[in-house]
Design a protein around this motif. Sequence first.
Motif, short mmCIF file in Angstrom:
data_model
loop_
_atom_site.label_atom_id
_atom_site.label_comp_id
_atom_site.label_asym_id
_atom_site.label_seq_id
_atom_site.Cartn_x
_atom_site.Cartn_y
_atom_site.Cartn_z
N GLU A 106 -7.78 -10.64 -4.50
CA GLU A 106 -7.18 -9.39 -4.05
C GLU A 106 -6.04 -8.97 -4.99
O GLU A 106 -5.94 -7.81 -5.39
CB GLU A 106 -6.65 -9.53 -2.63
CG GLU A 106 -6.05 -8.24 -2.11
CD GLU A 106 -5.62 -8.31 -0.66
OE1 GLU A 106 -4.75 -7.51 -0.29
OE2 GLU A 106 -6.15 -9.16 0.08
N THR A 150 -4.93 -5.51 -7.18
CA THR A 150 -3.81 -4.68 -6.73
C THR A 150 -2.44 -5.03 -7.30
O THR A 150 -1.52 -4.23 -7.15
CB THR A 150 -3.70 -4.74 -5.19
OG1 THR A 150 -3.44 -6.09 -4.80
CG2 THR A 150 -4.96 -4.23 -4.52
N TRP A 159 -5.11 0.03 -8.84
CA TRP A 159 -5.78 0.14 -7.55
C TRP A 159 -4.71 0.03 -6.48
O TRP A 159 -3.87 -0.87 -6.50
CB TRP A 159 -6.82 -0.96 -7.39
CG TRP A 159 -7.94 -0.83 -8.36
CD1 TRP A 159 -8.15 -1.57 -9.48
CD2 TRP A 159 -9.00 0.13 -8.31
NE1 TRP A 159 -9.28 -1.14 -10.14
CE2 TRP A 159 -9.82 -0.09 -9.44
CE3 TRP A 159 -9.34 1.15 -7.43
CZ2 TRP A 159 -10.95 0.67 -9.71
CZ3 TRP A 159 -10.46 1.90 -7.70
CH2 TRP A 159 -11.26 1.66 -8.82
N ARG A 160 -4.75 0.94 -5.51
CA ARG A 160 -3.78 0.94 -4.43
C ARG A 160 -4.18 -0.03 -3.33
O ARG A 160 -3.35 -0.76 -2.81
CB ARG A 160 -3.66 2.36 -3.88
CG ARG A 160 -2.48 2.58 -3.04
CD ARG A 160 -2.18 4.02 -2.75
NE ARG A 160 -3.35 4.90 -2.78
CZ ARG A 160 -3.28 6.21 -2.68
NH1 ARG A 160 -2.12 6.80 -2.56
NH2 ARG A 160 -4.36 6.95 -2.71
N THR A 161 -5.48 -0.04 -3.00
CA THR A 161 -5.98 -0.95 -1.96
C THR A 161 -7.35 -1.47 -2.37
O THR A 161 -8.07 -0.84 -3.15
CB THR A 161 -6.12 -0.25 -0.59
OG1 THR A 161 -7.09 0.79 -0.70
CG2 THR A 161 -4.79 0.30 -0.10
N THR A 189 -10.67 -3.48 -0.22
CA THR A 189 -11.25 -4.12 0.96
C THR A 189 -12.47 -4.88 0.48
O THR A 189 -13.33 -4.30 -0.21
CB THR A 189 -11.66 -3.07 2.03
OG1 THR A 189 -10.50 -2.33 2.39
CG2 THR A 189 -12.26 -3.75 3.24
N GLU A 217 -9.44 1.71 -3.80
CA GLU A 217 -8.88 3.05 -3.80
C GLU A 217 -7.73 3.14 -4.81
O GLU A 217 -6.90 2.24 -4.88
CB GLU A 217 -8.36 3.37 -2.40
CG GLU A 217 -7.71 4.70 -2.28
CD GLU A 217 -7.09 4.93 -0.90
OE1 GLU A 217 -6.88 6.09 -0.57
OE2 GLU A 217 -6.82 3.95 -0.19
#
Length: 123
Positions: free
Chosen positions: A20, A24, A64-66, A68, A90
């Motif tokens: 992750e 980010t 990238w902001r988020t 999933t 996103e």
Amino acid sequence: MMRAVTLSRHHEPDLWEMEEHFWTAGLDAARGTSATGAVMILPYAPGILQGQTIWQHLKDQPLWRTITMTEKTYSRQKDVAVLAYHASAEREGAPIYEALCVSTYLHDDGRWVRLSHQETPVA
């Protein structure tokens, strides 16, 4: 800087956290958790990238902001771990990016490092 992840029975959640952060936490964090000769296959013109070429390409990309991650799959053989997943990412001013992704990690010298990463866009 990302903390080193030690080999233990409970390392899988740490690897997912590293993955992750790869998306980010920015370029320095991604570089800090990747092997020197890492290989990445990225869509939309870059193709197969290795070593410094990866970071030269990514430095000009918006963050990238988020992210999933769904359909998570994990496999481990000795000191090699593979994470496969569906990414929905996103960034500001762009549509949601959907891709099937896989990253391979090696437990080397007391920490996990990313050996490879591949993204296959999903329509």
